[in-house]
Design a protein around this motif. Sequence first.
Motif, PDB file in Angstrom:
ATOM      1  N   ILE A 275      -1.447 -15.403   3.295  1.00  0.00           N
ATOM      2  CA  ILE A 275      -1.902 -14.535   4.383  1.00  0.00           C
ATOM      3  C   ILE A 275      -3.421 -14.621   4.498  1.00  0.00           C
ATOM      4  CG2 ILE A 275      -2.142 -12.140   5.144  1.00  0.00           C
ATOM      5  CD1 ILE A 275       0.711 -11.686   4.175  1.00  0.00           C
ATOM      6  N   HIS A 276      -4.111 -14.623   3.370  1.00  0.00           N
ATOM      7  CA  HIS A 276      -5.580 -14.715   3.394  1.00  0.00           C
ATOM      8  C   HIS A 276      -6.025 -16.022   4.067  1.00  0.00           C
ATOM      9  CE1 HIS A 276      -9.633 -13.789   2.142  1.00  0.00           C
ATOM     10  NE2 HIS A 276      -9.743 -15.026   1.708  1.00  0.00           N
ATOM     11  N   ALA A 277      -5.350 -17.117   3.754  1.00  0.00           N
ATOM     12  CA  ALA A 277      -5.705 -18.407   4.350  1.00  0.00           C
ATOM     13  C   ALA A 277      -5.414 -18.446   5.849  1.00  0.00           C
ATOM     14  CB  ALA A 277      -4.955 -19.530   3.652  1.00  0.00           C
ATOM     15  N   LEU A 278      -4.415 -17.689   6.286  1.00  0.00           N
ATOM     16  CA  LEU A 278      -4.025 -17.687   7.698  1.00  0.00           C
ATOM     17  C   LEU A 278      -4.714 -16.603   8.526  1.00  0.00           C
ATOM     18  CD1 LEU A 278      -0.201 -18.345   7.319  1.00  0.00           C
ATOM     19  CD2 LEU A 278      -1.953 -19.945   8.097  1.00  0.00           C
TER      20      LEU A 278
ATOM     21  N   ALA B 199      -5.969  -5.021  10.476  1.00  0.00           N
ATOM     22  CA  ALA B 199      -6.644  -4.328   9.377  1.00  0.00           C
ATOM     23  C   ALA B 199      -5.861  -4.472   8.074  1.00  0.00           C
ATOM     24  CB  ALA B 199      -6.840  -2.855   9.726  1.00  0.00           C
ATOM     25  N   VAL B 200      -4.537  -4.389   8.162  1.00  0.00           N
ATOM     26  CA  VAL B 200      -3.706  -4.548   6.967  1.00  0.00           C
ATOM     27  C   VAL B 200      -3.866  -5.955   6.402  1.00  0.00           C
ATOM     28  CG1 VAL B 200      -1.322  -4.664   6.116  1.00  0.00           C
ATOM     29  CG2 VAL B 200      -2.031  -2.775   7.587  1.00  0.00           C
ATOM     30  N   TYR B 201      -3.756  -6.965   7.270  1.00  0.00           N
ATOM     31  CA  TYR B 201      -3.909  -8.352   6.813  1.00  0.00           C
ATOM     32  C   TYR B 201      -5.281  -8.557   6.181  1.00  0.00           C
ATOM     33  CZ  TYR B 201       0.069  -9.375   9.887  1.00  0.00           C
ATOM     34  OH  TYR B 201       1.276  -9.386  10.508  1.00  0.00           O
ATOM     35  N   GLY B 202      -6.308  -8.049   6.822  1.00  0.00           N
ATOM     36  CA  GLY B 202      -7.666  -8.223   6.318  1.00  0.00           C
ATOM     37  C   GLY B 202      -7.916  -7.508   5.001  1.00  0.00           C
ATOM     38  N   GLY B 203      -7.145  -6.472   4.723  1.00  0.00           N
ATOM     39  CA  GLY B 203      -7.327  -5.699   3.499  1.00  0.00           C
ATOM     40  C   GLY B 203      -6.559  -6.232   2.302  1.00  0.00           C
ATOM     41  N   LEU B 204      -5.716  -7.235   2.517  1.00  0.00           N
ATOM     42  CA  LEU B 204      -4.948  -7.780   1.399  1.00  0.00           C
ATOM     43  C   LEU B 204      -5.831  -8.680   0.544  1.00  0.00           C
ATOM     44  CD1 LEU B 204      -1.671  -8.713   3.298  1.00  0.00           C
ATOM     45  CD2 LEU B 204      -2.016  -6.793   1.729  1.00  0.00           C
TER      46      LEU B 204
ATOM     47  N   ASN C 208       6.734 -10.820  13.948  1.00  0.00           N
ATOM     48  CA  ASN C 208       7.911 -11.664  13.720  1.00  0.00           C
ATOM     49  C   ASN C 208       7.695 -12.627  12.558  1.00  0.00           C
ATOM     50  OD1 ASN C 208       9.704 -10.661  15.657  1.00  0.00           O
ATOM     51  ND2 ASN C 208       8.688 -11.801  17.264  1.00  0.00           N
ATOM     52  N   VAL C 209       6.493 -13.185  12.430  1.00  0.00           N
ATOM     53  CA  VAL C 209       6.187 -14.084  11.324  1.00  0.00           C
ATOM     54  C   VAL C 209       6.319 -13.350   9.995  1.00  0.00           C
ATOM     55  CG1 VAL C 209       4.320 -15.373  10.184  1.00  0.00           C
ATOM     56  CG2 VAL C 209       4.741 -15.674  12.633  1.00  0.00           C
ATOM     57  N   VAL C 210       5.769 -12.149   9.926  1.00  0.00           N
ATOM     58  CA  VAL C 210       5.832 -11.367   8.693  1.00  0.00           C
ATOM     59  C   VAL C 210       7.284 -11.011   8.358  1.00  0.00           C
ATOM     60  CG1 VAL C 210       5.203  -9.170   7.622  1.00  0.00           C
ATOM     61  CG2 VAL C 210       3.501 -10.475   8.893  1.00  0.00           C
ATOM     62  N   ILE C 211       8.036 -10.546   9.342  1.00  0.00           N
ATOM     63  CA  ILE C 211       9.435 -10.176   9.101  1.00  0.00           C
ATOM     64  C   ILE C 211      10.243 -11.388   8.669  1.00  0.00           C
ATOM     65  CG2 ILE C 211      11.560  -9.390  10.217  1.00  0.00           C
ATOM     66  CD1 ILE C 211       9.743  -7.485  11.875  1.00  0.00           C
TER      67      ILE C 211
ATOM     68  N   LEU D 154      12.209 -11.795   5.089  1.00  0.00           N
ATOM     69  CA  LEU D 154      13.655 -12.043   5.020  1.00  0.00           C
ATOM     70  C   LEU D 154      13.981 -13.327   4.259  1.00  0.00           C
ATOM     71  CD1 LEU D 154      14.734 -11.009   8.629  1.00  0.00           C
ATOM     72  CD2 LEU D 154      15.138  -9.762   6.478  1.00  0.00           C
ATOM     73  N   ARG D 155      13.152 -14.316   4.395  1.00  0.00           N
ATOM     74  CA  ARG D 155      13.403 -15.587   3.683  1.00  0.00           C
ATOM     75  C   ARG D 155      13.083 -15.507   2.206  1.00  0.00           C
ATOM     76  NH1 ARG D 155      13.037 -20.363   7.688  1.00  0.00           N
ATOM     77  NH2 ARG D 155      13.139 -19.245   9.628  1.00  0.00           N
ATOM     78  N   HIS D 156      12.233 -14.585   1.813  1.00  0.00           N
ATOM     79  CA  HIS D 156      11.812 -14.498   0.414  1.00  0.00           C
ATOM     80  C   HIS D 156      12.338 -13.241  -0.288  1.00  0.00           C
ATOM     81  CE1 HIS D 156       8.933 -17.405   2.032  1.00  0.00           C
ATOM     82  NE2 HIS D 156       9.127 -17.954   0.865  1.00  0.00           N
ATOM     83  N   ARG D 157      13.347 -12.644   0.277  1.00  0.00           N
ATOM     84  CA  ARG D 157      13.892 -11.440  -0.387  1.00  0.00           C
ATOM     85  C   ARG D 157      14.648 -11.847  -1.636  1.00  0.00           C
ATOM     86  NH1 ARG D 157      18.565  -9.964   4.007  1.00  0.00           N
ATOM     87  NH2 ARG D 157      19.677 -11.898   3.717  1.00  0.00           N
ATOM     88  N   ARG D 158      14.689 -10.918  -2.550  1.00  0.00           N
ATOM     89  CA  ARG D 158      15.391 -11.158  -3.811  1.00  0.00           C
ATOM     90  C   ARG D 158      16.886 -11.019  -3.595  1.00  0.00           C
ATOM     91  NH1 ARG D 158      11.393  -7.436  -7.272  1.00  0.00           N
ATOM     92  NH2 ARG D 158       9.693  -8.907  -7.381  1.00  0.00           N
TER      93      ARG D 158
END
Length: 60
Positions: free
Chosen positions: A24-27, A11-16, A47-50, A54-58
């Motif tokens: 995320i929308h494409a996937l 539901a969270v993914y679908g609501g973005l 795990n994919v989201v986490i 982690l890879r894109h943190r500032r």
Amino acid sequence: MSEAAGSELDAVYGGLPADTHPTIHALLPVMTTAGRDSRAYADWKLNVVIDGLLRHRRPS
């Protein structure tokens, strides 16, 4: 992860909105639990989201 938690993630993914979360929308077709082993797939999605966060943190 429980099936309910996996459904909540779906539901969270679908609501973005696609304009701010295009990847995320494409996937979405591969990131939903429909027709799959819900528990294993929900764990994988989390795990994919986490990993992505982690890879894109500032830098601090």
